[in-house]
Design a protein around this motif. Structure first.
Motif, mmCIF file in Angstrom:
data_model
loop_
_atom_site.group_PDB
_atom_site.id
_atom_site.type_symbol
_atom_site.label_atom_id
_atom_site.label_comp_id
_atom_site.label_asym_id
_atom_site.label_seq_id
_atom_site.Cartn_x
_atom_site.Cartn_y
_atom_site.Cartn_z
ATOM 1 N N LEU A 167 0.799 -1.098 -0.037
ATOM 2 C CA LEU A 167 0.003 -0.149 -0.047
ATOM 3 C C LEU A 167 0.860 1.211 -0.029
ATOM 4 C CD1 LEU A 167 -2.928 -0.805 2.645
ATOM 5 C CD2 LEU A 167 -2.935 -0.562 0.259
ATOM 6 N N ASP A 168 0.301 2.267 -0.572
ATOM 7 C CA ASP A 168 0.880 3.714 -0.382
ATOM 8 C C ASP A 168 0.644 4.245 1.217
ATOM 9 O OD1 ASP A 168 1.832 6.110 -0.606
ATOM 10 O OD2 ASP A 168 0.349 6.774 -2.080
ATOM 11 N N THR A 169 1.919 3.920 1.945
ATOM 12 C CA THR A 169 1.968 4.367 3.405
ATOM 13 C C THR A 169 1.611 5.625 3.560
ATOM 14 O OG1 THR A 169 4.405 4.133 3.297
ATOM 15 C CG2 THR A 169 2.969 2.087 4.132
ATOM 16 N N LEU B 39 -14.666 6.535 15.839
ATOM 17 C CA LEU B 39 -13.580 6.927 15.472
ATOM 18 C C LEU B 39 -12.341 6.594 15.753
ATOM 19 C CD1 LEU B 39 -14.953 10.582 14.791
ATOM 20 C CD2 LEU B 39 -14.419 9.028 12.737
ATOM 21 N N ASP B 40 -12.373 6.192 17.307
ATOM 22 C CA ASP B 40 -11.150 5.876 18.006
ATOM 23 C C ASP B 40 -10.607 4.439 17.484
ATOM 24 O OD1 ASP B 40 -9.148 6.486 20.107
ATOM 25 O OD2 ASP B 40 -10.138 5.724 21.533
ATOM 26 N N ILE B 41 -11.624 3.620 17.246
ATOM 27 C CA ILE B 41 -11.479 2.208 16.812
ATOM 28 C C ILE B 41 -10.993 2.036 15.349
ATOM 29 C CG2 ILE B 41 -12.862 0.035 16.005
ATOM 30 C CD1 ILE B 41 -14.809 0.831 18.034
ATOM 31 N N ALA B 42 -11.571 3.063 14.569
ATOM 32 C CA ALA B 42 -11.146 3.201 13.149
ATOM 33 C C ALA B 42 -9.632 3.828 13.281
ATOM 34 C CB ALA B 42 -11.861 4.322 12.567
ATOM 35 N N LEU B 43 -9.391 4.784 14.048
ATOM 36 C CA LEU B 43 -7.893 5.414 14.167
ATOM 37 C C LEU B 43 -6.929 4.179 14.589
ATOM 38 C CD1 LEU B 43 -6.129 7.665 13.826
ATOM 39 C CD2 LEU B 43 -6.589 8.462 16.180
ATOM 40 N N SER B 44 -7.315 3.409 15.787
ATOM 41 C CA SER B 44 -6.413 2.248 16.053
ATOM 42 C C SER B 44 -6.303 1.290 15.047
ATOM 43 C CB SER B 44 -7.101 1.635 17.379
ATOM 44 O OG SER B 44 -8.142 0.907 17.009
ATOM 45 N N LEU C 23 -0.756 0.790 9.566
ATOM 46 C CA LEU C 23 0.380 1.377 9.099
ATOM 47 C C LEU C 23 1.687 0.628 9.712
ATOM 48 C CD1 LEU C 23 -0.491 5.019 9.557
ATOM 49 C CD2 LEU C 23 0.624 3.991 7.464
ATOM 50 N N ALA C 24 1.476 0.061 10.770
ATOM 51 C CA ALA C 24 2.432 -0.903 11.499
ATOM 52 C C ALA C 24 2.902 -2.121 10.714
ATOM 53 C CB ALA C 24 2.170 -1.185 13.024
ATOM 54 N N GLN C 25 1.913 -2.458 10.023
ATOM 55 C CA GLN C 25 2.378 -3.568 9.307
ATOM 56 C C GLN C 25 2.896 -3.450 7.749
ATOM 57 O OE1 GLN C 25 -1.429 -5.757 9.962
ATOM 58 N NE2 GLN C 25 -0.801 -6.428 12.111
ATOM 59 N N CYS C 26 2.612 -2.246 7.496
ATOM 60 C CA CYS C 26 2.890 -2.070 5.782
ATOM 61 C C CYS C 26 4.123 -1.149 5.799
ATOM 62 C CB CYS C 26 1.659 -0.900 5.438
ATOM 63 S SG CYS C 26 0.206 -1.752 4.867
ATOM 64 N N PRO C 27 4.609 -1.435 4.430
ATOM 65 C CA PRO C 27 4.263 -1.895 3.352
ATOM 66 C C PRO C 27 4.859 -3.492 3.496
ATOM 67 C CG PRO C 27 6.229 -0.716 2.793
ATOM 68 C CD PRO C 27 6.021 -0.439 4.549
ATOM 69 N N GLY C 28 4.198 -4.271 2.935
ATOM 70 C CA GLY C 28 4.618 -5.660 2.664
ATOM 71 C C GLY C 28 4.432 -6.677 3.404
ATOM 72 N N GLU D 121 -5.121 -10.239 1.194
ATOM 73 C CA GLU D 121 -6.593 -10.722 1.695
ATOM 74 C C GLU D 121 -6.568 -10.027 2.975
ATOM 75 O OE1 GLU D 121 -10.192 -11.970 2.583
ATOM 76 O OE2 GLU D 121 -9.400 -11.648 0.666
ATOM 77 N N ARG D 122 -5.473 -10.258 3.933
ATOM 78 C CA ARG D 122 -5.324 -9.819 5.188
ATOM 79 C C ARG D 122 -5.466 -8.089 5.151
ATOM 80 N NH1 ARG D 122 -0.706 -12.682 8.321
ATOM 81 N NH2 ARG D 122 -1.807 -11.822 9.932
ATOM 82 N N CYS D 123 -4.506 -7.554 4.142
ATOM 83 C CA CYS D 123 -4.635 -6.077 3.824
ATOM 84 C C CYS D 123 -6.312 -5.629 3.813
ATOM 85 C CB CYS D 123 -3.639 -5.755 3.001
ATOM 86 S SG CYS D 123 -3.682 -3.867 2.912
ATOM 87 N N ARG D 124 -6.907 -6.387 2.839
ATOM 88 C CA ARG D 124 -8.279 -5.950 2.695
ATOM 89 C C ARG D 124 -9.033 -6.127 3.889
ATOM 90 N NH1 ARG D 124 -12.748 -7.986 2.409
ATOM 91 N NH2 ARG D 124 -12.254 -10.131 2.849
ATOM 92 N N ARG D 125 -9.189 -7.102 4.532
ATOM 93 C CA ARG D 125 -9.641 -7.149 5.757
ATOM 94 C C ARG D 125 -9.321 -5.960 6.886
ATOM 95 N NH1 ARG D 125 -8.426 -12.949 5.581
ATOM 96 N NH2 ARG D 125 -6.739 -12.632 7.054
ATOM 97 N N GLN D 126 -7.921 -5.709 7.087
ATOM 98 C CA GLN D 126 -7.630 -4.573 7.918
ATOM 99 C C GLN D 126 -8.047 -3.041 7.364
ATOM 100 O OE1 GLN D 126 -5.953 -5.218 10.691
ATOM 101 N NE2 GLN D 126 -6.230 -3.127 10.970
ATOM 102 N N LEU D 127 -8.380 -3.022 6.020
ATOM 103 C CA LEU D 127 -8.805 -1.913 5.554
ATOM 104 C C LEU D 127 -10.377 -2.047 6.031
ATOM 105 C CD1 LEU D 127 -7.097 -1.569 2.069
ATOM 106 C CD2 LEU D 127 -7.075 0.392 3.826
ATOM 107 N N GLU D 128 -11.020 -2.840 5.720
ATOM 108 C CA GLU D 128 -12.530 -3.032 6.178
ATOM 109 C C GLU D 128 -12.572 -2.772 7.667
ATOM 110 O OE1 GLU D 128 -16.110 -3.004 5.600
ATOM 111 O OE2 GLU D 128 -14.982 -3.624 3.953
ATOM 112 N N THR D 129 -11.793 -3.121 8.569
ATOM 113 C CA THR D 129 -11.840 -2.744 9.848
ATOM 114 C C THR D 129 -11.822 -1.176 10.466
ATOM 115 O OG1 THR D 129 -9.434 -3.104 10.748
ATOM 116 C CG2 THR D 129 -11.064 -5.132 10.735
ATOM 117 N N VAL D 130 -11.132 -0.705 9.426
ATOM 118 C CA VAL D 130 -11.076 0.726 9.227
ATOM 119 C C VAL D 130 -12.469 1.430 8.763
ATOM 120 C CG1 VAL D 130 -9.923 3.070 8.678
ATOM 121 C CG2 VAL D 130 -8.528 0.948 9.218
ATOM 122 N N ILE D 131 -12.534 0.989 7.883
ATOM 123 C CA ILE D 131 -14.127 1.337 7.203
ATOM 124 C C ILE D 131 -15.437 1.180 7.929
ATOM 125 C CG2 ILE D 131 -15.524 1.189 5.147
ATOM 126 C CD1 ILE D 131 -12.770 0.199 3.467
#
Length: 142
Positions: A39-41, A68-73, A79-84, A89-99
């Motif tokens: 991802l573009d960090t 918003l606090d949950i989304a931020l965490s 960010l701690a796990q990116c890039p690479g 699939e796990r990245c997609r799921r992590q994005l969903e936990t923000v959305i």
């Protein structure tokens, strides 16, 4: 909806759409699901800063602030796990936990308008009652 609340709502929508666009971009690239996401960090960092500001501004709306606090965490975890460090699939799921909490915060900000303060209610009732009494006590024109 007060201006501050409307601004927070629009910011939540902007952030949710932005993270959704990142997720969509991740899903439409031609790599296999096992390929690291890369991802573009910088973009994620910029959105996280905006998310932090939105969370801080939501102090008057505890339910939205909590979402918003949950989304931020979750954004910080991403960010701690990116890039690479994550597969797509796990990245997609992590994005969903923000959305998801961003959408929840937006919904909480547009929820039914809060009831007027008790003093305003009594003032409105008092005003109607006094109008009614004046109308009742006014002499009838004959």
């Amino acid at each position: 909806m007060p201006a501050e609340r409307a601004q927070l709502h629009h910011t939540c929508i902007f952030l949710a759409v932005s993270f959704r666009a990142i997720r969509q971009d991740l899903e439409t690239r031609g790599a296999t699901p096992e390929t690291p996401c890369w991802l573009d960090t910088r973009l994620i960092e910029m959105l996280a800063v905006e998310l932090r500001g939105c969370r801080d501004a939501a102090g008057a709306y505890p339910a939205a602030r909590e979402a918003l606090d949950i989304a931020l965490s979750h954004a910080a975890l991403l960010l701690a796990q990116c890039p690479g460090a994550l597969d797509r699939e796990r990245c997609r799921r992590q994005l969903e936990t923000v959305i998801s909490p961003l959408q929840d915060a937006g919904a909480r900000l547009t929820a039914a308008r809060s009831s007027p303060p008790q003093a305003n209610r009594w003032q409105a009732v008092s005003h109607r009652l006094s109008r009614w009494l004046r109308h009742r006590s006014a002499p009838a024109d004959e």
